[in-house]
Design a protein around this motif. Structure first.
Motif, short mmCIF file in Angstrom:
data_model
loop_
_atom_site.label_atom_id
_atom_site.label_comp_id
_atom_site.label_asym_id
_atom_site.label_seq_id
_atom_site.Cartn_x
_atom_site.Cartn_y
_atom_site.Cartn_z
N LEU A 113 39.24 48.21 50.49
CA LEU A 113 39.24 46.52 50.66
C LEU A 113 37.87 46.26 49.88
CD1 LEU A 113 40.16 43.95 52.04
CD2 LEU A 113 38.92 44.76 54.30
N TRP A 114 36.78 46.79 50.07
CA TRP A 114 35.64 46.46 49.48
C TRP A 114 35.80 46.18 47.86
CZ3 TRP A 114 31.97 47.22 45.98
CH2 TRP A 114 30.79 46.70 45.90
N ASP A 115 36.54 47.33 47.29
CA ASP A 115 36.61 47.53 45.90
C ASP A 115 37.50 46.47 45.40
OD1 ASP A 115 34.89 49.38 45.73
OD2 ASP A 115 36.36 51.20 45.77
N LEU A 116 38.49 45.98 46.25
CA LEU A 116 39.27 45.15 45.77
C LEU A 116 38.95 43.55 45.94
CD1 LEU A 116 42.74 46.42 47.50
CD2 LEU A 116 42.20 46.39 44.97
N GLU A 117 37.96 43.45 46.84
CA GLU A 117 37.34 42.16 46.90
C GLU A 117 36.29 41.89 45.73
OE1 GLU A 117 37.17 39.60 49.23
OE2 GLU A 117 37.59 40.19 51.08
N TYR A 118 35.92 43.17 45.28
CA TYR A 118 34.70 43.03 44.34
C TYR A 118 35.70 42.78 42.74
CZ TYR A 118 30.69 44.43 41.55
OH TYR A 118 29.50 44.81 40.65
N ALA A 119 36.68 43.43 42.86
CA ALA A 119 37.46 43.40 41.52
C ALA A 119 37.83 41.71 41.42
CB ALA A 119 38.75 43.99 41.55
N LEU A 120 38.29 41.06 42.74
CA LEU A 120 38.64 39.52 42.65
C LEU A 120 37.49 38.90 42.41
CD1 LEU A 120 40.65 37.38 43.48
CD2 LEU A 120 40.19 37.61 45.66
N GLN A 121 36.26 38.99 42.76
CA GLN A 121 35.22 38.23 42.56
C GLN A 121 34.58 38.44 40.85
OE1 GLN A 121 33.79 35.96 44.27
NE2 GLN A 121 35.22 36.49 45.98
N LEU A 122 35.11 39.84 40.46
CA LEU A 122 34.77 39.75 39.07
C LEU A 122 35.83 39.22 38.46
CD1 LEU A 122 34.11 43.72 38.78
CD2 LEU A 122 32.48 41.88 38.34
N GLN A 123 37.05 38.81 38.76
CA GLN A 123 38.10 38.26 38.00
C GLN A 123 37.91 36.54 38.32
OE1 GLN A 123 40.64 39.04 36.35
NE2 GLN A 123 41.30 36.76 35.71
N ARG A 124 37.38 36.35 39.04
CA ARG A 124 36.87 34.72 39.29
C ARG A 124 35.68 34.32 38.57
NH1 ARG A 124 37.55 34.36 45.92
NH2 ARG A 124 39.87 33.97 46.00
N GLY A 125 34.87 35.35 38.25
CA GLY A 125 33.50 35.01 37.59
C GLY A 125 32.43 35.20 38.52
N ALA A 126 31.16 34.80 37.89
CA ALA A 126 30.23 34.69 38.58
C ALA A 126 29.83 33.95 39.88
CB ALA A 126 28.79 34.64 37.86
N ASN A 127 30.63 32.54 39.76
CA ASN A 127 30.55 31.66 40.86
C ASN A 127 31.69 31.76 41.89
OD1 ASN A 127 28.38 30.18 39.59
ND2 ASN A 127 29.89 29.27 38.03
N ALA A 128 31.40 32.21 42.92
CA ALA A 128 32.41 32.46 43.88
C ALA A 128 33.37 31.14 44.30
CB ALA A 128 31.92 32.90 45.19
N ILE A 129 34.54 31.56 44.31
CA ILE A 129 35.53 30.39 44.40
C ILE A 129 35.65 30.35 46.08
CG2 ILE A 129 37.84 29.35 44.40
CD1 ILE A 129 37.93 30.78 41.71
N PRO A 130 35.90 29.17 46.81
CA PRO A 130 35.54 28.97 48.25
C PRO A 130 37.05 29.67 48.77
CG PRO A 130 35.06 26.96 47.40
CD PRO A 130 35.35 27.83 46.23
N ARG A 131 37.09 30.44 49.79
CA ARG A 131 38.38 30.99 50.27
C ARG A 131 39.32 29.83 50.76
NH1 ARG A 131 37.93 36.00 52.08
NH2 ARG A 131 35.84 36.94 51.89
#
Length: 848
Positions: free
Chosen positions: A772-790
């Motif tokens: 789960l941690w790794d997939l969350e990380y992969a999603l953040q890498l896809q979204r870019g440095a600026n996190a998108i609100p949930r």
């Protein structure tokens, strides 16, 4: 006063509808199998005769519907009374039988071509049932010189209320039959779904579904290592010696003294054997390797091989029976099974059923014969086993008969024999029912205008004395005869409510099909849309899976686990009611579909949701639960594409603190199955992690996990995907529709996660929390440095949300000990001890 009067009218009509619906769909299967007393027919005779301890009734003594036309009877001096008479047909004729239940039946036809006063050796004819040729160009002369009868045996699933066996003489010839047997067989004796062995795929197994839509003809039934014997279903088992390829490699193990114990219910499915699967005489004898003391280098040369004649290039059901009755304990003896010289699977003693020795079990394979005209089966000793040996107790081969367009389905001819009173009764009954339903609807609408809806109605289905409409499998007793504890009775839904919700389970309401049965879309009385999963007789899943699903889902609730609304177990029905998932399965959106393509971001979010659900199962639920059947068709999507894990029928409680694994028979789905679990039969949470890794690869590549049409090295997606990653060409097998969307850093993290999940050894795989941690990380890498609100429907309770705002976050400690307690709703006793006592019951080993 008027409203009270109207209420009484509506209540009376409601009860009438309940009675009609229950009566119209009433079935009376028995709790346990009892050998039937019909139909055993002494054809061409008015007298009863006894044969093999069974009374065969003369045709004129049949107490039920029986039709035979254009026939005559003949008599002979055959040694057996059963074969001294025959029914002879000069033109197309038939026997027609009434059937009690929608189930699997055994049909045996006896032929003894005596020559006086009629010469039956000249008979040439065909035999059929609706949709199938049972025998074509039967030649009575082929059996003239044999002083025994020819008995042809068939298994067929009969969904109709009657069955017609038709005899068609060829031009200028005749047809005959000496005796007929037709009776129902135990539930799950033959499964609709089995493993498919394909020679072209070098032993890679896939799944074959649809045996219930075929007819099986028995070709061989061997008591390996034993003598000729008959079982309780009157099946004949013969010795295997004449089929051995290397007789010097095998010898008969001394027979078991006493009766082999059976550890499962009569109606249980494989691989656990029941007393009807094969008799004690079969499981109590065996052929074993003569050269078990050979060196490790030479041991595989001393295999035991059987070659049995079969028709060329035809599908056959191969059933192999095993029972180690000489080892001091289970798990000491394992060896390799081979078909057509291709290794198929390891046979690991008899731990599939019980730790107690002996315990009988069997395996089924759908095998297409080659051009040799023989089917070869081998067992090969394994030098690394504690006890070096290989053995086999029994072997069966059944030819698969496909449907034929040249045979009538029987519907037209059957309709001609329906009597006028039956037709008139059906029409009038239908009109009365339609009138009552329309009137009820009108009165209900009128009442709703004057009163508020009643949430909890006091109306209950009328008990039906014949069979007991309110009978409950769960509260009256399990398949082992004892009541199931702690079942959540508050979730019970009356059968009549589900009949009305699904238009009495009309075909138009079907939204899916599976091993358990059909899934219907229904509208409950409170207006809620639900998915209604109804079991079917003889389905791959049975009562244990039904019980497990209720016990698991009634005790836990999570936004990424499909919610159980209720269940019904009246009148031997097994029905589960879930929240309706509008977007269907994840598999529906990946390949061979007309649905819109999912973006890479959507796929990541779906994988994250499924991982959260599995993580909660493993660590958040009291006692820990292993799903055991993680696959893309068991991940469902709601209207917002939020993923929810479903189908907990094979779930098991996790290992206790005192042991690292749970010993159990192998269950799951080919392509997703953990190889370590398959070899050792030791189940851990890491088995779910492996299966989820296959799902991740399936999401990335958008192709089936097993595809026999591809080149050999590409058939298995897990193996092919890891091979491509190791070669650095993973980019080439990614779904072309998302290739340009994926950020390379996100892809790298995702592929690393897949690789870790698919490690050969479970101890090398991450926990679901780490995944789960790794997939969350992969999603953040896809979204870019600026996190998108949930999104509003995502978890807001995760402790990861702050730490994952930057793509270059350092690796956190394992999250496998975290749970989403705020996402769960525990119903009933919320103590861990209570939950443990419930999940300790989930030691199921029935077949999928």
């Amino acid at each position: 006063m008027a409203i009270l009067y109207l209420h009484r009218i509506v209540e009376s009509l409601y009860i009438l509808v309940v009675f009609i619906l229950q009566f119209s769909s009433l079935q009376f299967p028995s709790l346990g199998y009892t050998f039937p007393d019909k139909y055993f027919i002494n054809c061409g005779s008015d007298s009863n005769v006894s044969e093999s301890g069974r009374v065969y009734v003369g045709e004129s003594n049949l107490g039920t519907s029986f039709v035979s036309s254009h026939s005559e009877k003949s008599e002979s001096a055959a040694p057996s009374p059963l074969y001294q008479t025959a029914r002879i047909f000069r033109s197309e004729s038939w026997y027609e039988f009434s059937i009690d239940a929608n189930a699997t039946y055994l049909v045996r036809l006896h032929f003894f071509p005596f020559s006086f006063p009629s010469n039956l050796s000249s008979a040439r004819f065909n035999v059929s049932v609706p949709g199938f040729w049972l025998s074509q160009n039967f030649d009575g002369g082929d059996h003239t010189n044999n002083n025994s009868a020819l008995v042809k045996e068939f298994f067929m699933h009969i969904p109709t209320s009657t069955i017609k066996i038709t005899f068609r003489p060829l031009p200028s010839s005749l047809a005959f039959v000496n005796a007929i047997e037709l009776f129902i067989v135990p539930l799950n004796l033959i499964a609709d779904q089995v493993a498919r062995f394909t020679l072209d795929n070098r032993g890679v197994l896939s799944t074959y579904t649809g045996l219930y839509s075929r007819v099986l003809e028995t070709k061989h039934r061997l008591n390996v290592g034993g003598q000729t014997t008959n079982d309780t279903l009157l099946r004949k088992w013969i010795p295997d010696d004449s089929y051995l390829v290397y007789p010097g490699n095998a010898h008969n193990h001394p027979a078991y003294k006493g009766q082999i114990p059976y550890h499962v219910h009569d109606d249980s499915g494989g691989p656990n054997a029941t007393r009807y699967t094969a008799p004690s005489d079969v499981y109590g004898t065996a052929k074993e390797s003569r050269n078990a003391s050979a060196s490790a280098e030479d041991i595989q040369l001393f295999n035991i091989t059987w070659a049995l004649p079969v028709e060329k290039n035809i599908d056959h059901l191969l059933r192999l029976h095993f029972c180690d009755y000489w080892s001091p304990s289970s798990g000491l003896l394992f060896f390799q099974l081979s078909i057509y010289d291709n290794q198929v699977m390891p046979v690991n003693n008899d731990g599939n059923v019980s730790k107690v020795v002996p315990s009988p079990y069997y395996y089924d394979f759908m095998v297409r014969s080659d051009n040799s005209g023989f089917m070869r089966v081998s067992v090969i000793p394994n030098a690394s086993a504690t006890i070096i040996n290989a053995f086999l107790n029994g072997l069966e081969i059944m030819k698969v008969i496909e449907t034929s367009s040249s045979v009538s389905d029987g519907q037209e001819s059957n309709s001609r024999h329906i009597s006028l009173p039956v037709v008139l009764g059906s029409v009038l009954g239908g009109l009365v029912l339609l009138f009552v339903v329309v009137l009820l609807g009108f009165l209900c609408r009128l009442r709703m205008r004057k009163e508020k809806p009643v949430e909890n109605s006091d109306w209950l289905p009328i008990p039906v004395t014949a069979g007991g409409s309110s009978h409950s499998r769960l509260t009256d007793g399990t398949s082992l005869g004892s009541p199931l504890p702690n079942i959540n009775l508050g979730l019970k839904i009356p059968l009549i409510d589900l009949q009305l919700a699904t238009k009495n389970f009309h075909a138009s309401q079907i939204i899916g099909k599976g091993g358990f049965g059909n899934v219907y879309k229904g509208v409950l009385r409170n207006g809620e849309i639900a998915a209604v999963k109804r079991s079917q007789p003889g389905s791959g899943q049975g009562l244990p899976e039904f019980q497990t699903e209720i016990m698991v889902l009634s005790k836990i609730r999570h936004r990424h686990l499909v919610s159980l609304i209720g269940y019904c177990d009246e009148r031997f029905e097994m029905i589960l009611v879930y929240e309706y998932m509008e977007k269907g399965t994840l598999r529906d959106h990946l390949y061979n579909t007309k649905l819109p393509t999912l973006s890479w971001k959507q796929r990541l979010e779906i994988c994250i949701g499924a991982a959260r659900g599995l993580c909660y199962l493993h660590k958040g639920a009291a006692g820990g639960i292993i799903h055991r059947d993680v696959k893309s068709t068991n991940i469902l999507l709601d209207e917002n594409l939020v993923a929810k894990v479903a189908d907990f029928g094979l779930s098991r409680s996790g290992p206790l603190d005192t042991q690292p694994y749970v010993s159990t028979g192998v269950k799951g789905t080919f392509g997703y199955l953990d190889p370590e679990y398959f070899r050792s039969q030791q189940l851990t949470e890491k088995s779910d992690v492996y299966s989820f890794g296959v799902v991740l690869l399936e999401v990335l590549c958008a192709r089936a996990v097993i595809d026999p049409s591809l080149p050999r090295e590409q058939i298995n997606l897990a193996e092919w995907g890891m091979l491509c990653k190791n070669k650095g060409i993973l980019q080439e097998i990614i779904d072309p529709s998302i290739k340009d969307q994926i950020d390379q850093n996100s892809l790298r993290k995702f592929s690393e996660t897949v690789e870790k999940c698919l490690q050969e050894d479970g101890c090398d795989r991450p926990s679901m929390g780490d995944v789960l941690w790794d997939l969350e990380y992969a999603l953040q890498l896809q979204r870019g440095a600026n996190a998108i609100p949930r999104e509003p429907y995502e978890d807001s309770s995760s402790s990861l949300s702050v730490s994952l705002q930057l793509p270059n976050v350092r690796r956190l400690p394992s999250l496998s000990t975290l749970s989403e307690a705020d996402d769960s709703i525990v119903r009933g006793d919320e103590s861990d001890n209570a939950a443990d006592s419930v999940f300790s019951q989930l030691k199921i080993d029935d077949a999928r």
